[in-house]
Write a protein that holds these residues in place. Sequence first.
Motif, mmCIF file in Angstrom:
data_model
loop_
_atom_site.group_PDB
_atom_site.id
_atom_site.type_symbol
_atom_site.label_atom_id
_atom_site.label_comp_id
_atom_site.label_asym_id
_atom_site.label_seq_id
_atom_site.Cartn_x
_atom_site.Cartn_y
_atom_site.Cartn_z
ATOM 1 N N SER A 85 0.808 -1.225 0.000
ATOM 2 C CA SER A 85 0.000 0.000 0.000
ATOM 3 C C SER A 85 0.840 1.272 0.000
ATOM 4 N N ALA A 86 2.107 1.160 0.407
ATOM 5 C CA ALA A 86 2.897 2.354 0.742
ATOM 6 C C ALA A 86 2.936 3.415 -0.365
ATOM 7 N N SER A 87 3.280 3.035 -1.581
ATOM 8 C CA SER A 87 3.466 4.095 -2.587
ATOM 9 C C SER A 87 2.122 4.756 -2.922
ATOM 10 N N GLY A 88 1.050 3.979 -2.935
ATOM 11 C CA GLY A 88 -0.280 4.552 -3.187
ATOM 12 C C GLY A 88 -0.713 5.494 -2.065
ATOM 13 N N TYR A 89 -0.380 5.127 -0.819
ATOM 14 C CA TYR A 89 -0.721 6.009 0.309
ATOM 15 C C TYR A 89 0.003 7.356 0.160
ATOM 16 N N ARG A 90 1.311 7.267 -0.120
ATOM 17 C CA ARG A 90 2.099 8.519 -0.184
ATOM 18 C C ARG A 90 1.618 9.387 -1.342
ATOM 19 N N ASP A 91 1.420 8.771 -2.475
ATOM 20 C CA ASP A 91 0.977 9.495 -3.658
ATOM 21 C C ASP A 91 -0.436 10.069 -3.418
ATOM 22 N N GLY A 92 -1.320 9.236 -2.893
ATOM 23 C CA GLY A 92 -2.718 9.635 -2.690
ATOM 24 C C GLY A 92 -2.865 10.747 -1.661
ATOM 25 N N LEU A 126 -3.901 16.455 -0.459
ATOM 26 C CA LEU A 126 -3.501 17.723 0.167
ATOM 27 C C LEU A 126 -3.318 18.830 -0.857
ATOM 28 N N LYS A 127 -2.753 18.479 -1.991
ATOM 29 C CA LYS A 127 -2.479 19.479 -3.028
ATOM 30 C C LYS A 127 -3.776 19.986 -3.663
ATOM 31 N N SER A 183 5.663 17.166 -0.355
ATOM 32 C CA SER A 183 5.403 16.735 -1.748
ATOM 33 C C SER A 183 4.099 17.305 -2.284
ATOM 34 N N ALA A 184 3.215 17.752 -1.393
ATOM 35 C CA ALA A 184 1.984 18.407 -1.860
ATOM 36 C C ALA A 184 2.231 19.881 -2.182
ATOM 37 N N GLY A 185 3.475 20.339 -2.028
ATOM 38 C CA GLY A 185 3.797 21.738 -2.337
ATOM 39 C C GLY A 185 3.470 22.682 -1.187
ATOM 40 N N GLN A 230 -3.568 25.908 2.986
ATOM 41 C CA GLN A 230 -4.724 25.623 3.856
ATOM 42 C C GLN A 230 -4.460 24.466 4.812
ATOM 43 N N PHE A 231 -3.229 24.063 4.909
ATOM 44 C CA PHE A 231 -2.863 22.944 5.778
ATOM 45 C C PHE A 231 -2.545 23.478 7.176
#
Length: 395
Positions: free
Chosen positions: A185-192, A197-198, A236-238, A242-243
């Motif tokens: 699941s790891a890469s999908g979690y990080r990417d998702g 967030l972005k 990675s979301a830049g 609003q975070f």
Amino acid sequence: MKLTQSAVLAFAASALAAPSSTTQQEPRKVAAACSSAVSLDASTNVFKKYTLHANKFYRDEVTAAVSALSDSSLASAAAAVADVGTFLWIDTIANIAKIEPALADVPCDHILGLVIYDLPGRDCAAKASNGELKVGEISKYKSQYIDPIVKLIKAYPNTAFALVIEPDSLPNLVTNADKDTCKQSASGYRDGVAYALKNLNLPNVVMYIDAGHGGWLGWDANLKPGAQELAKAYTSAGKPKQFRGISTNVAGWNAWDLSPGEFSTASDAKYNKCQNEKIYVTTFGAALKTAGMPNHAIVDTGRNGVTGLRKEWGDWCNVHGAGFGVRPTADTGTELADAFVWIKPGGESDGTSDTSANRYDSFCGKDDAFKPAPEAGTWNQVYFEDLIKNANPSF
Ligand code: BGC
């Protein structure tokens, strides 16, 4: 949302009941949202200005539950739960359809809380909340789940939204990275998470990313890697404007400031200074700051009214004897803690106790787990009644 048979009957009963018996729980009829666009300043605590909205879906579940109660004092206590601000979980693509109806009665001084919860390979370290998207279905997550939510939020610029992003996901990558399912699941979690967030970085939104709880990332060895994992998502979301920070204790049971903490006499307690959520918010908050991330927190107090129930700190499923906790408020007494909020809708199950079910997780069969319990997210009437009886403060 799936309903238990008793909830279906309760719904039917409430539909037939005379309107006078339910008017008490009717939402305020107000003009939708504000007359102009909402612009949230995520460098401030928006919960000082906005009240977490008591959303229609939880209100309906509670109203149905009330009509199934014959004890009138319990029924009137239960009815008050419908007025408590609670997050609405968007746990499937189909449930995106809940957002628009939930917007209809949000007044200008309220904020609608949504939980973004549909990553591919969801709940990788457990089974109870395994989701609809399989590992690898990241483009579906983006185009059929996040993008439509973005579109909806953009279509309602005059409404304020608070978002909790993907409970348990990144904490699982920190502490359960050895499990095959979490590796997958790891890469999908990080990417998702970064994509969410972005793209959800809209003026009328404030975002919090999930950080587990003190008994999870609060261990000495987990603080730094945990903070780095979360900060990586933010970067990675830049670094979205609003975070605001993190959510903690989501669907959890930890007390806010109990001292000594509930598990402070355990043999391994010396390895974890975060024995309550207040210490966790402060300690993990400092680690987040070092890692370069906004570090304010909202804390789920929905079901933490009673302590001393769990055999082990990690027990998470339908803890038996639990009570509703402190109602949502921005008066936390701690600058880093923006608000106590209700995120897990109390009464909805954490997981099924049916050992033959696909999503049966052994944690839901433990001695301290309430049984019988239906599938995660579905209504458990008896458990709801216990939450009221054990509420602290009481209803
Ligand atoms: C379930 C979701 C549900 C949420 C809130 C989670 O454990 O997996 O389906 O929406 O709890 O009850």
